[in-house]
Design a protein around this motif. Sequence first.
Motif, PDB file in Angstrom:
ATOM      1  N   ILE A  99      -0.299  22.657  14.866  1.00 22.62           N
ATOM      2  CA  ILE A  99      -0.051  21.856  14.001  1.00 22.62           C
ATOM      3  C   ILE A  99      -0.425  20.511  15.028  1.00 22.62           C
ATOM      4  O   ILE A  99      -0.837  20.075  13.888  1.00 22.62           O
ATOM      5  CB  ILE A  99       0.832  21.843  12.509  1.00 22.62           C
ATOM      6  N   ASN A 100       0.279  20.315  15.945  1.00 28.01           N
ATOM      7  CA  ASN A 100       0.366  19.028  16.294  1.00 28.01           C
ATOM      8  C   ASN A 100      -0.470  18.845  18.010  1.00 28.01           C
ATOM      9  O   ASN A 100      -0.227  18.123  18.509  1.00 28.01           O
ATOM     10  CB  ASN A 100       1.946  18.663  16.956  1.00 28.01           C
ATOM     11  N   ALA A 101      -1.667  19.602  18.195  1.00 29.79           N
ATOM     12  CA  ALA A 101      -1.669  20.089  19.303  1.00 29.79           C
ATOM     13  C   ALA A 101      -3.248  18.713  18.996  1.00 29.79           C
ATOM     14  O   ALA A 101      -3.427  18.710  17.917  1.00 29.79           O
ATOM     15  CB  ALA A 101      -2.830  21.198  19.182  1.00 29.79           C
ATOM     16  N   MET A 153      -9.760  22.752  16.134  1.00 31.17           N
ATOM     17  CA  MET A 153      -8.851  21.950  16.132  1.00 31.17           C
ATOM     18  C   MET A 153      -8.382  23.557  15.072  1.00 31.17           C
ATOM     19  O   MET A 153      -6.504  23.479  14.141  1.00 31.17           O
ATOM     20  CB  MET A 153      -9.011  20.988  15.284  1.00 31.17           C
ATOM     21  N   TYR A 154      -9.142  24.044  13.988  1.00 33.28           N
ATOM     22  CA  TYR A 154      -8.567  25.374  13.499  1.00 33.28           C
ATOM     23  C   TYR A 154      -8.459  26.644  13.212  1.00 33.28           C
ATOM     24  O   TYR A 154      -7.296  26.953  12.957  1.00 33.28           O
ATOM     25  CB  TYR A 154      -9.757  26.017  12.681  1.00 33.28           C
ATOM     26  N   ARG A 155      -8.483  26.660  15.089  1.00 34.85           N
ATOM     27  CA  ARG A 155      -8.341  27.362  15.832  1.00 34.85           C
ATOM     28  C   ARG A 155      -6.104  27.357  16.133  1.00 34.85           C
ATOM     29  O   ARG A 155      -5.989  28.356  15.701  1.00 34.85           O
ATOM     30  CB  ARG A 155      -8.927  28.126  17.072  1.00 34.85           C
ATOM     31  N   ASN A 156      -5.828  26.126  16.600  1.00 37.78           N
ATOM     32  CA  ASN A 156      -4.698  25.725  16.195  1.00 37.78           C
ATOM     33  C   ASN A 156      -3.790  26.080  14.957  1.00 37.78           C
ATOM     34  O   ASN A 156      -3.009  26.581  14.779  1.00 37.78           O
ATOM     35  CB  ASN A 156      -4.405  24.120  17.549  1.00 37.78           C
ATOM     36  N   LEU A 157      -4.695  25.392  14.377  1.00 40.43           N
ATOM     37  CA  LEU A 157      -4.104  25.557  12.485  1.00 40.43           C
ATOM     38  C   LEU A 157      -3.572  26.901  12.355  1.00 40.43           C
ATOM     39  O   LEU A 157      -1.882  27.226  12.391  1.00 40.43           O
ATOM     40  CB  LEU A 157      -5.055  24.576  11.910  1.00 40.43           C
ATOM     41  N   SER A 158      -4.409  27.988  12.542  1.00 40.93           N
ATOM     42  CA  SER A 158      -3.880  29.391  12.092  1.00 40.93           C
ATOM     43  C   SER A 158      -3.127  30.266  13.458  1.00 40.93           C
ATOM     44  O   SER A 158      -2.590  31.075  12.397  1.00 40.93           O
ATOM     45  CB  SER A 158      -5.844  30.062  12.414  1.00 40.93           C
ATOM     46  N   ARG A 159      -2.662  29.428  14.366  1.00 42.54           N
ATOM     47  CA  ARG A 159      -2.445  29.870  15.480  1.00 42.54           C
ATOM     48  C   ARG A 159      -0.610  29.085  15.390  1.00 42.54           C
ATOM     49  O   ARG A 159       0.469  29.475  15.716  1.00 42.54           O
ATOM     50  CB  ARG A 159      -2.256  29.801  17.008  1.00 42.54           C
TER      51      ARG A 159
END
Length: 335
Positions: free
Chosen positions: A255-257, A246-252
């Motif tokens: 936000i909706n993953a 989740m945090y990896r997705n947020l850093s990229r």
Amino acid sequence: MKLSIVDLSTVLPGETRHDAFLHSIEVAQLAEQLGFERVWVAEHHGSASIAGRAPEVLIATLAAHTSTIRLGSGSVLLNHYSPFKVAEVFCTLNELYPGRIDLGAGRATTGPVLDFALQQDREKQFRSDSNQQLAELVAWLENSFPEDHPFARSPLHTMRPLPQLHLLGSSTWSASAAAQLGLRYVFAGFINQQATPEIIQQYRDHFRPADGEAGIQQPEVRLAVHVVCADSEAEARRQIAPVHVMYRNLSRGNINAPILDPDSAVDALGGLPPLERYLPGSGIPPKFLAGTPEQVHDQLEALTRDVDARELIIQDLMTEHPARLHSYQLLAQML
């Protein structure tokens, strides 16, 4: 060591938002049985994977399904709302469930679109500042406006004792504001790990005893940390895999993953994530503290001692509900 929980009402893989709230009820009931101090519910807007967006509604629901545990907001985003209305809502909850309600106040931006959507007066530019709202909230709770203030003519009628007021934050502003008004302070150690000891010490150094009943006479620090406990180290690593993704997705900027189940998250990471360890004496909590009961116990004991916190508030983003409940059981047994 006192233990509490902050619950985000996470929408688990393959489940609905309704299921998320049913899980929150079950968490509160189990926490009460296990002797946890309190359960707080968070306020997040615009999230497909987190259902908790109206803490005042969920608090009432959890209170109706429990009997003794304290319940509150972790936190209500005061910078978006009328302090008078927030005071009315939480005093009403306190009147319904006397002696069990916490008013955890904080501030946050929810992004430019939703910040604008939450405002009543769209002609004013959004401000994340909340000094005025916080001072006004205290004054409404205590009916302590100066005699010449217009609001002094319309006191807030409610019963005593008041809901417990806590200020939540992860910045120097929150530490300063809590200290100046003599409020209970909750530091989000999972957000601003490196600054944890410095900001908590700032709160202690500048604390002023409160004049009114909404505040306190001596500083009180509670530390919120991300904790997962499992029967084995491998299982703990598996359970923290979804939050790593989740945090990896947020850093990229994604936000909706969707939030993944543990095995899918391990696959996405290419293996089990490593465990962070707390360095005794540092006062800097790991971003995700996980392990066996013995590992978690030793690290939380040292961390609590080093920052002199009277209570730990546990957050997690576990995506297997039975494993999450088991984590709380292990924490209660060890701590």
